[in-house]
Scaffold this motif. Structure first.
Motif, PDB file in Angstrom:
ATOM      1  N   ALA A 156       0.463  -1.049   0.349  1.00 12.21           N
ATOM      2  CA  ALA A 156      -0.331   0.372   0.059  1.00 12.21           C
ATOM      3  C   ALA A 156       0.693   1.149  -0.008  1.00 12.21           C
ATOM      4  CB  ALA A 156      -0.484   0.276   1.562  1.00 12.21           C
ATOM      5  N   VAL A 157      -0.538   2.697   0.447  1.00 10.49           N
ATOM      6  CA  VAL A 157       1.455   3.459   0.043  1.00 10.49           C
ATOM      7  C   VAL A 157       0.675   4.432   1.415  1.00 10.49           C
ATOM      8  CG1 VAL A 157       1.113   5.806  -1.035  1.00 10.49           C
ATOM      9  CG2 VAL A 157       1.417   3.582  -2.721  1.00 10.49           C
ATOM     10  N   TYR A 158       1.565   4.774   2.270  1.00 11.41           N
ATOM     11  CA  TYR A 158       1.796   5.422   2.859  1.00 11.41           C
ATOM     12  C   TYR A 158       2.107   7.212   3.630  1.00 11.41           C
ATOM     13  CZ  TYR A 158       2.236   6.920   8.361  1.00 11.41           C
ATOM     14  OH  TYR A 158       2.280   7.324   9.792  1.00 11.41           O
ATOM     15  N   GLN A 159       1.107   7.646   3.976  1.00 11.01           N
ATOM     16  CA  GLN A 159       1.821   9.843   3.515  1.00 11.01           C
ATOM     17  C   GLN A 159       1.605   9.541   5.283  1.00 11.01           C
ATOM     18  OE1 GLN A 159      -0.428  11.087   0.150  1.00 11.01           O
ATOM     19  NE2 GLN A 159      -2.250  10.504   0.633  1.00 11.01           N
ATOM     20  N   ARG A 160       1.923  11.162   4.757  1.00  9.01           N
ATOM     21  CA  ARG A 160       2.308  11.324   6.542  1.00  9.01           C
ATOM     22  C   ARG A 160       3.119  12.813   6.082  1.00  9.01           C
ATOM     23  NH1 ARG A 160       4.056   9.223  11.384  1.00  9.01           N
ATOM     24  NH2 ARG A 160       4.385  11.051  13.046  1.00  9.01           N
ATOM     25  N   VAL A 161       2.413  14.070   7.272  1.00  8.45           N
ATOM     26  CA  VAL A 161       2.897  14.885   6.709  1.00  8.45           C
ATOM     27  C   VAL A 161       3.453  15.624   8.548  1.00  8.45           C
ATOM     28  CG1 VAL A 161       3.204  17.026   6.769  1.00  8.45           C
ATOM     29  CG2 VAL A 161       1.966  16.107   5.246  1.00  8.45           C
ATOM     30  N   THR A 162       4.973  15.739   8.590  1.00  6.25           N
ATOM     31  CA  THR A 162       5.187  15.709   9.950  1.00  6.25           C
ATOM     32  C   THR A 162       6.752  16.431  10.395  1.00  6.25           C
ATOM     33  OG1 THR A 162       6.264  14.012  11.537  1.00  6.25           O
ATOM     34  CG2 THR A 162       6.519  13.082   9.806  1.00  6.25           C
ATOM     35  N   PRO A 163       7.090  17.573  11.844  1.00  5.70           N
ATOM     36  CA  PRO A 163       8.318  17.557  11.607  1.00  5.70           C
ATOM     37  C   PRO A 163       8.929  16.415  11.653  1.00  5.70           C
ATOM     38  CG  PRO A 163       6.624  18.836  13.147  1.00  5.70           C
ATOM     39  CD  PRO A 163       6.369  17.308  12.207  1.00  5.70           C
ATOM     40  N   MET A 164      10.365  16.146  11.377  1.00  6.84           N
ATOM     41  CA  MET A 164      11.275  15.464  10.854  1.00  6.84           C
ATOM     42  C   MET A 164      12.469  15.626  11.569  1.00  6.84           C
ATOM     43  SD  MET A 164      10.033  12.810   8.378  1.00  6.84           S
ATOM     44  CE  MET A 164      10.420  10.756   8.515  1.00  6.84           C
ATOM     45  N   LEU A 165      13.083  14.534  12.417  1.00  3.28           N
ATOM     46  CA  LEU A 165      14.968  14.811  12.135  1.00  3.28           C
ATOM     47  C   LEU A 165      15.569  14.995  10.663  1.00  3.28           C
ATOM     48  CD1 LEU A 165      14.505  14.994  15.626  1.00  3.28           C
ATOM     49  CD2 LEU A 165      16.642  13.674  15.972  1.00  3.28           C
ATOM     50  N   VAL A 166      16.453  15.654  10.093  1.00  2.20           N
ATOM     51  CA  VAL A 166      17.241  14.881   9.272  1.00  2.20           C
ATOM     52  C   VAL A 166      18.341  15.212   8.923  1.00  2.20           C
ATOM     53  CG1 VAL A 166      17.147  15.341   6.548  1.00  2.20           C
ATOM     54  CG2 VAL A 166      14.649  16.168   7.540  1.00  2.20           C
ATOM     55  N   ARG A 167      19.301  13.811   9.047  1.00  5.35           N
ATOM     56  CA  ARG A 167      20.565  13.738   8.899  1.00  5.35           C
ATOM     57  C   ARG A 167      20.945  15.631   8.251  1.00  5.35           C
ATOM     58  NH1 ARG A 167      18.834   8.943   9.458  1.00  5.35           N
ATOM     59  NH2 ARG A 167      19.413   7.541  11.341  1.00  5.35           N
ATOM     60  N   ARG A 168      22.189  15.683   8.574  1.00  5.40           N
ATOM     61  CA  ARG A 168      22.939  17.256   7.959  1.00  5.40           C
ATOM     62  C   ARG A 168      23.375  16.595   6.730  1.00  5.40           C
ATOM     63  NH1 ARG A 168      22.709  21.737  11.234  1.00  5.40           N
ATOM     64  NH2 ARG A 168      23.844  21.066  13.079  1.00  5.40           N
ATOM     65  N   SER A 169      23.450  15.842   5.927  1.00  2.00           N
ATOM     66  CA  SER A 169      24.188  14.246   5.361  1.00  2.00           C
ATOM     67  C   SER A 169      22.750  15.153   4.418  1.00  2.00           C
ATOM     68  CB  SER A 169      24.799  13.989   5.473  1.00  2.00           C
ATOM     69  OG  SER A 169      24.104  12.338   5.765  1.00  2.00           O
ATOM     70  N   ASN A 170      22.000  14.682   4.647  1.00  3.36           N
ATOM     71  CA  ASN A 170      20.599  14.716   3.451  1.00  3.36           C
ATOM     72  C   ASN A 170      20.368  15.495   3.003  1.00  3.36           C
ATOM     73  OD1 ASN A 170      18.129  14.321   2.254  1.00  3.36           O
ATOM     74  ND2 ASN A 170      18.309  11.708   2.719  1.00  3.36           N
ATOM     75  N   ASN A 171      20.120  15.466   1.504  1.00  5.39           N
ATOM     76  CA  ASN A 171      19.468  16.710   0.894  1.00  5.39           C
ATOM     77  C   ASN A 171      18.767  17.889   1.101  1.00  5.39           C
ATOM     78  OD1 ASN A 171      20.483  14.847  -1.807  1.00  5.39           O
ATOM     79  ND2 ASN A 171      21.523  17.128  -2.097  1.00  5.39           N
ATOM     80  N   LEU A 172      17.006  16.986   1.771  1.00  7.78           N
ATOM     81  CA  LEU A 172      17.161  17.929   2.766  1.00  7.78           C
ATOM     82  C   LEU A 172      16.998  18.729   3.254  1.00  7.78           C
ATOM     83  CD1 LEU A 172      13.696  15.293   2.384  1.00  7.78           C
ATOM     84  CD2 LEU A 172      13.742  16.840   0.800  1.00  7.78           C
ATOM     85  N   ALA A 173      18.259  18.178   4.697  1.00  7.11           N
ATOM     86  CA  ALA A 173      18.737  19.178   5.461  1.00  7.11           C
ATOM     87  C   ALA A 173      18.970  20.582   4.529  1.00  7.11           C
ATOM     88  CB  ALA A 173      20.225  18.282   6.218  1.00  7.11           C
TER      89      ALA A 173
END
Lengths: 426, 426
Positions: free
Chosen positions: A258-275
């Protein structure tokens, strides 16, 4: 292009975005496109450029009836009201629409998808590149650039207001309230910022992206949504101790068929593009097969970015490359929605009573519920009320175990102020 | 789509990319598309999936003559020879082409743009998303997603081999030669890596992007191109002292009413998105009005990434959304090429004789030529030959002043081994 007929635009709404779109078209930015007429709530407002030569129509619906107008560009805004009436009437009349209005699309996807599917197999174009992630051509990338791929996960920073606030909390050590004030002063947040900071705006956008990526019927009211109001300066600090930043992330991913979807504040590692997405920027990351990981970043809001996306949609229509909202009516979209989260790692912050046995009790509760701990930080300074902040980083754990543990923790006198954020999986 | 005719593909070339494309089409990844026939140099080579049901043709040119084949997908490779013959014949026969072959397009752009422009105003589609930056949908983003924008600067990391080598020199402190060996062992570099490490591959790609972004007639032989062979571990170290990394960057930017383009290793500040592009990834950054800055990152090579882009092109054709190589013949492209670089900052590394007066002489030469210095680092350890490495970071300076200074420095006995790299302007 001289032998081609001109595409004549009816532009409804002359705010920041509409004015930029009008100026660019008037400047000849798109070959074969001209401005046929405009409508605006305040026709005579000074706009910094000459629109005296443009026919004004008082009622936007008249543009639909006007046979010299080929395309309606809806930049009125608002989930219902005149924007909704205009888009609906235009599609019903078989006239293509360009809109930047994610609230409208997210709320009326079912009805608009039917209208956009048209009669007798001839769809009516309903273009909405500007509705998600502003100037990033993400609708095009997902629908066309990744055609032929199977998408495994889509994640994104879809709200510039929240990202601005979180960035400022991080780099200037502001409180949430001060960062929000600053965002409002700079025009990055509305006077009423509820839709932004609650995560609802991001959820509306995520629901549209999930529809394209997974064929998931868009319904943002069915996904778990959390905003950034509960993020405290200490969370930004603790996150940095784990080489992470906090971002409001929308995630859709395949999980157990199935597909799980969610909006939430997350911790993102600094090395990740999203950070590395800072200030009011937006970004989308897609994990696909056979492609791999694609990362797109750009301005998510503001007149220029949104106008850019509107112009791109108009240019496609001028070449005859219009597309319906989705490949068919929402009611035909079959992908089941998963209510169960994938096993993620979590950041768990709580205040523990500053007395013997508190930590033992907390760790015992976590262990009893199958939540295994990877790292712990306890800060020695009390908050003054006799509670010491402690942070646990968990190993990957299923959500029901986690929720049981959280519920049990919250029943303890020795524990208060529990905040739990997922950690973004690279 | 059941009432629509199938688009039948003739696939020439069954290497890594071709095999992935074939598998995805056979798996039904694109609605309305089927594999009509294939050709390969080694038809009977084991490929890990069943192609026994596919008609093989010995001569790819027979696919052009076959009226049941709607589109030719050229994945043979090579600038001339069978790939060139096939693409040319297909366009001449009015049959659309999808190719991943940047060398072919860059070398034959003038002729192919005429053929692709077609007869009587009906262009023949020549799709090449896979030719530049692999799986990143950058052709689509530039041509369609930014339609209606004026592009000011386009910059990119367009060669995964060079980026892998530079990343490994940085993170594992390897020499250029050792990093190249590793890249070859991992399959990121060809047995003959000349086209990659010399910057020519990146220049071919940049010339195609510049054609789309600026309407610049593509000719990679007319731009300054430098590779990464001269980058030494000490340069990686010195760059890090200025909080920079070294990347092979292709830049095209408007300058004094013309367009300047160049491929060169550059110092890129760590805070810049391009600095965060690691390993074999590719990236493209576009500065546009009214949009702002758009950043795209993804896998630049490899079977999956390239196949993804080929499939996207096929999907567009299946919907009737094919486009010619450019908007018209290359001979109609008017934008003048600037031979003069914008004023950039530079990194200037030299060996200075370890004796009194060397530094005074060097700085005097720079000053005499109008090169003003922002920062200097001198390393105390000699290279054993009596020369000490010194690095100057210049203020922004025009290229002719810089070149005069470099020429004068190189004539000095007290100075040897001069390397000069531009610093990427954020």
């Amino acid at each position: 292009m001289s032998d081609k007929p001109l595409l004549r635009i009816g532009l409804a709404g002359l705010g920041t975005v509409g004015a930029t779109v009008a100026q660019q078209i008037l400047a000849g930015a798109i070959d074969g496109v001209e401005l046929g007429c405009v409508s605006a709530r305040e026709p005579n407002k000074p706009r910094g450029f000459d629109i005296s030569g443009l026919p004004f129509v008082a009622d936007p619906l008249d543009m639909v009836a006007d046979e010299t107008i080929d395309v309606i560009v809806e930049l009125i805004g608002g989930q219902d009201g005149p924007a909704y009436e205009l888009v609906k009437a235009s599609l019903q009349a078989g006239k293509p629409v360009v809109t930047a209005n994610k609230a409208l699309l997210a709320a009326h996807a079912a009805e608009l998808s039917v209208l956009s599917s048209g009669q007798g197999g001839v769809p009516i174009a309903l273009a909405y590149e500007a509705a998600v992630a502003g100037g990033i051509p993400v609708i095009k990338a997902l629908r066309e650039g990744l055609a032929g791929n199977q998408i495994g996960r889509l994640s994104g920073i879809l709200n510039g207001t929240c990202n601005y606030i979180l960035t400022r909390m991080e780099e200037a050590k502001l409180s949430f309230e001060d960062a929000l004030d600053e965002a409002q002063a700079k025009g990055f947040a509305e006077a009423d910022p509820t839709l932004d900071i609650s995560g609802v705006d991001a959820a509306q956008k995520l629901s549209l992206l999930s529809a394209l990526a997974f064929g998931l019927a868009p319904d943002y009211t069915k996904m778990p949504v959390a905003g950034i109001q509960a993020i405290a300066p200490q969370d930004i600090f603790f996150a940095s101790q784990f080489d992470c930043v906090i971002r409001l992330v929308g995630v859709s991913e395949r999980h157990q068929g199935a597909v799980y979807q969610r909006v939430t504040p997350m911790l993102v590692r600094r090395s990740n593009n999203l950070a590395q997405v800072r200030q009011e920027l937006n970004a989308v990351m897609v994990r696909a097969t056979p492609l791999g990981d694609l990362f797109l970043q750009g301005p998510g809001a503001g007149g220029g970015a949104t106008a850019s996306a509107v112009l791109a949609d108009i240019a496609d229509l001028a070449l005859g490359f219009g597309r319906p909202l989705f490949t068919g009516p929402v009611s035909h979209m079959q992908t089941p929605l998963s209510q169960k989260a994938p096993e993620w790692e979590y950041y768990l912050r709580a205040g523990l009573a500053d007395k013997p046995g508190s930590m033992a009790k907390a760790t015992q509760i976590l262990a009893e519920n199958g939540v295994s701990i990877e790292e712990v930080i306890q800060r020695s300074s009390s908050d003054g009320g006799g509670f010491l902040p402690v942070v646990f980083i968990t190993h990957e754990v299923d959500e029901s175990s986690l929720n049981n543990a959280l519920a049990a923790l919250q029943q303890q006198d020795v524990c208060q102020g529990v905040l739990c954020l997922p950690i973004f999986a690279d």
